[in-house]
Design a protein around this motif. Structure first.
Motif, mmCIF file in Angstrom:
data_model
loop_
_atom_site.group_PDB
_atom_site.id
_atom_site.type_symbol
_atom_site.label_atom_id
_atom_site.label_comp_id
_atom_site.label_asym_id
_atom_site.label_seq_id
_atom_site.Cartn_x
_atom_site.Cartn_y
_atom_site.Cartn_z
ATOM 1 N N SER A 39 -35.424 -143.140 63.456
ATOM 2 C CA SER A 39 -34.137 -144.025 63.458
ATOM 3 C C SER A 39 -34.109 -144.496 65.019
ATOM 4 O O SER A 39 -34.352 -143.689 65.993
ATOM 5 N N GLU A 97 -21.459 -148.772 58.450
ATOM 6 C CA GLU A 97 -22.191 -147.937 57.813
ATOM 7 C C GLU A 97 -22.826 -148.302 56.322
ATOM 8 O O GLU A 97 -23.402 -147.610 55.445
ATOM 9 N N SER A 98 -23.099 -149.754 56.427
ATOM 10 C CA SER A 98 -23.763 -150.662 55.331
ATOM 11 C C SER A 98 -22.994 -150.591 54.208
ATOM 12 O O SER A 98 -21.943 -149.665 53.808
ATOM 13 N N ASN A 119 -30.608 -143.125 50.342
ATOM 14 C CA ASN A 119 -30.382 -142.061 51.228
ATOM 15 C C ASN A 119 -29.003 -141.225 50.941
ATOM 16 O O ASN A 119 -29.005 -139.849 50.836
ATOM 17 N N GLY A 164 -22.515 -147.475 51.976
ATOM 18 C CA GLY A 164 -22.098 -146.553 52.696
ATOM 19 C C GLY A 164 -20.276 -146.652 52.960
ATOM 20 O O GLY A 164 -19.407 -145.960 53.021
ATOM 21 N N HIS A 178 -30.482 -147.173 52.621
ATOM 22 C CA HIS A 178 -29.304 -146.458 52.701
ATOM 23 C C HIS A 178 -28.571 -145.862 51.589
ATOM 24 O O HIS A 178 -28.067 -144.814 51.485
ATOM 25 N N ILE A 219 -26.340 -143.416 59.523
ATOM 26 C CA ILE A 219 -26.483 -144.479 58.889
ATOM 27 C C ILE A 219 -26.016 -145.792 60.055
ATOM 28 O O ILE A 219 -26.695 -146.799 60.387
ATOM 29 N N ASP A 251 -28.551 -146.474 62.620
ATOM 30 C CA ASP A 251 -29.893 -146.694 62.204
ATOM 31 C C ASP A 251 -29.715 -148.409 61.687
ATOM 32 O O ASP A 251 -28.839 -149.050 61.965
#
Length: 739
Positions: free
Chosen positions: A122, A378-379, A55, A382, A52, A42, A45
């Motif tokens: 990605s 990592e968002s 994901n 995340g 995400h 992530i 990306d």
């Protein structure tokens, strides 16, 4: 030549993984290793929180089923089930001699195949894909084994099969993965704003989202987005198949001939009217608050504050307002912050929390950047997985589900925790973006500049009055007068609005050296506390994704661990002096973000988005309240699968002294209570409570032929306590309600 260099880089990375990382990996379960691989993928990306979150859930779902299929009690979520019309066929398998070896292999192949598929194009694929291969080599698995014929007992083939099925499911789950998650019908109604130019260059609808135009746009993960005008991310995400969100949570609306599925619809935000009517005052107040709070982003202003749990956190549940009228009491307009009570005692040490006195401007800047997208991008969803892993590694943490019973082994804990948190953040993304897509609400940079262009709304007797302008606040929002340093060489700016606020990126030539600081600027040049190549996320503001994700995750963490507090009574993150901020120098001292409880961390996340200039209050609080609903619902649903075999086989007719309850789990929405023949009462009273002790149903029904049928049509999925009063009092039983 380039190919040779890349090949050497990949080889060096493989050697590093084998020699250096191997001891680290060996300390963690195989599920943790694949979760870390996903988080790293992530980070390499595009910054796509919706994608995400999906994901994170789908990979956690794959690992969970690969674990559950070898368990005597747990029930698979996807294998052998029908989800939203997708029928996943599955033949029962013989249990292997060594289940742990089989589990690890099935988990690894499932995660590996799914990750290879999801990140194959990605922007960081040249880093991510070799890393995934290297992890498989490290675990001693053959990456060329692609069979899906699991019926012969191959756990590797089972993992491949699980991944293949989830990949196929993902192609029809409403995400439009097949076309790389492109929007199908949404179109913005406002022309783009060029943030490097003054004001809002075009006449816009001040209640709808406005795209931004750049020479080049770099997302929060650091990748350039071609075209200069990033599109709205995932406005149709409400159509994606959720985890625990139900039809009862959903509202369907139509615009321009297209359906928008909205979950946990909070109703309309505050709107700005030309005549200043309606909810204009709340709109003006909320966006003014964003500009005023930006004045706190100066580490040299001499203001020192305590940022320890003694002063921050522990907001009383009743303090969260549910209407626009209550927002002004919740947020401190001039001093910043919320109605935190602080914590008197650390429940782990039974000692007071130590104070941490720091420059306010360092705290606010670190806060805005730390929670923006996670410390390593990592968002937001995340980021909460990194917090979960942080808790998992804490020396004082015991891996007891709900804080009770025996300590689980690392793999079982990780599998259950990831599956639960993954489902929860996936639902949070669906709910928040379903609302974003429908309400299509404006961001502060567009709203503040729009109002400032119109003028001031406080006094018709003063210059530049407009009912839809910005309200004046002495010391923060004022009119430019003759002789003012901002008046211009020919007094051309007299009568314009000025703000005492963060000066913006034009005052940062070198982020290693410069701090923009705070001073008076023309409001038409106001800028969020963000990079000049980013400014604001490319999607509508209402409701805040950060607030929704964080409250969802915080409540899941509380339920999973059985404790509202971090292990040891405190979670921490250290931002080192002059070694954390990215787009200006700082912080000027070491800053340690501290949270006593998971909700404290969540509440801090929400405030960070206001300080960063990304959200006004109207975006924030509804997200928190929605997140609470989602977190509880997702946890309750996940828990039913962990005890699946027990629930479906043992609890079909559960007896408790003088009555039986069936079916349990409830899928047909009708529950029957059957009493013994000796039961003599004609009426029975019962109460249905959720796992937080809140009453969701209380009724008295007539007993016919020793039976009572209860309709549960409007009760959401989850775990409940049924309390029955009769000849034998205080009889309680757990009820599992499923779709």
């Amino acid at each position: 030549m380039k190919e040779l260099i890349m090949s050497n880089i990949k080889f060096v990375f493989f050697l590093w993984l084998m020699v250096v990382a191997s001891p680290i990996f060996s300390q963690h379960s195989v599920a943790r290793q694949w979760n870390e691989a996903l988080l790293e993928a992530i980070r390499n990306d595009f910054a796509r929180p919706t994608v995400h979150a999906r994901n994170l859930f789908h990979v956690s779902m794959a690992m969970y089923d690969a674990w559950a299929v070898y368990d005597d009690y747990a029930e698979t979520f996807f294998l052998g089930k029908s989800i939203a019309g997708y029928n996943n066929q599955f033949d029962k398998i013989l249990m292997p001699t060594n289940r742990e070896i089989a589990r690890a292999e099935a988990i690894s192949y499932a995660a590996y195949r799914l990750l290879k598929h999801r990140f194959r194009i990605s922007p960081g694929a040249d880093i991510t894909l070799p890393r995934l291969d290297s992890l498989m080599h490290l675990l001693d698995y053959d990456i060329d084994f692609i069979s899906t014929v699991y019926q012969e007992g191959s756990s590797a083939a089972l993992g491949n099969y699980i991944a293949t099925q989830i990949i196929e499911f993902g192609m029809q789950d409403g995400s439009n993965e097949e076309l790389f998650y492109a929007n199908l019908f949404y179109e913005p109604i406002n022309d783009p704003l060029v943030p490097t130019l003054p004001g809002n260059q075009d006449e816009i609808d001040p209640n709808r989202w406005q795209p931004l135009a750049f020479d080049f746009f770099i997302d929060q993960a650091g990748f350039e987005i071609p075209g200069g005008i990033p599109a709205f991310l995932s406005p149709e995400w409400g159509n994606v198949v959720p985890f625990s969100l139900s039809q009862e949570d959903r509202t369907i609306k139509e615009r321009d001939g297209h359906e928008y599925w909205i979950y946990h619809d909070p109703g309309e935000p505050c709107y700005l009217e030309i005549d200043g009517g309606g909810t204009s005052e709340e709109y003006q107040w909320g966006n003014s608050l964003v500009a005023i709070w930006s004045s706190q982003l100066d580490p040299s202003d001499g203001v020192m504050i305590d940022i320890s749990p003694t002063s921050i956190g522990n907001i009383a549940p009743e303090s969260y307002p549910t209407t626009l009228n209550g927002y002004r009491d919740f947020y401190n307009l001039f001093q910043g912050g919320d109605p935190s009570q602080g914590h008197i005692i650390n429940p782990s040490t039974q000692q007071p929390y130590a104070s941490q006195i720091v420059p306010r401007g360092d705290y606010t800047r670190v806060l805005a950047e730390f929670w923006a997208d996670g410390p390593d991008s990592e968002s937001p969803p995340g980021h909460w997985f990194t917090i979960l892993n942080y808790v998992n590694d804490h020396e004082l943490f015991e891996k007891k589900f709900e804080g009770q019973g025996e300590i689980l082994d690392d793999l079982e804990w990780d599998i259950k925790a990831y599956f639960t948190l993954g489902g929860a953040v996936h639902d949070a993304a669906i709910a928040a973006w379903s609302i974003k897509g429908w309400y299509d609400y404006i961001r502060p940079i567009s709203a503040i500049r729009y109002m400032a262009d119109k003028g001031q709304s406080s006094n018709p007797e003063l210059l530049s009055y407009a009912a839809d302008g910005i309200p004046l606040q002495e010391g923060f929002i004022e009119l430019v007068e003759a002789g003012d340093p901002l008046a211009g060489n020919e007094s051309e700016y007299v009568g314009k609005i000025k703000l005492y606020t963060w000066r913006g990126p034009r005052f940062i030539q070198d982020p290693e050296i410069n701090v923009a600081g705070v001073d008076w600027i023309l409001a038409e040049n106001w800028w969020p506390y963000q990079r000049p190549s980013f400014v604001t996320p490319p999607f509508a503001g209402y409701v805040s994704g950060h607030s929704t994700f964080s409250r969802t995750a915080a409540d899941v963490m509380t339920a999973l661990t059985g404790d509202a507090f971090f292990p040891g009574g405190m979670g921490e993150f250290v931002a080192k002096k002059n070694d954390f901020l990215h787009f200006e120098k700082g912080p000027s001292v070491d800053i340690t973000l501290q949270w006593a409880t998971y909700r404290d961390a969540s509440d801090q996340t929400s405030l960070s988005r206001i300080l960063g200039g990304i959200h006004p209050p109207v975006d924030d609080l509804p997200g928190r309240l929605i997140g609470e609903k989602i977190g509880i619902s997702a946890f309750n649903k996940a828990k039913t699968y962990f005890e699946g075999s027990v629930l479906t086989e043992v609890a079909q007719q559960q007896e408790l002294d003088n009555f039986k309850v069936y079916p349990n789990p409830v899928r047909a929405r009708d529950l029957t209570i059957a009493f013994e023949r000796s039961f003599t009462e004609e009426n029975i009273s019962f109460t249905l409570m959720d796992m937080n002790g809140r009453v969701v149903l209380r009724k008295t029904e007539q007993v016919l032929n020793h039976r009572v049928k209860i309709g549960l049509d409007r009760i959401s999925e989850g775990i409940y306590i049924l309390s029955i009063d009769g000849e034998k009092r205080n009889k309680n039983i757990r009820i599992f309600i499923q779709n």
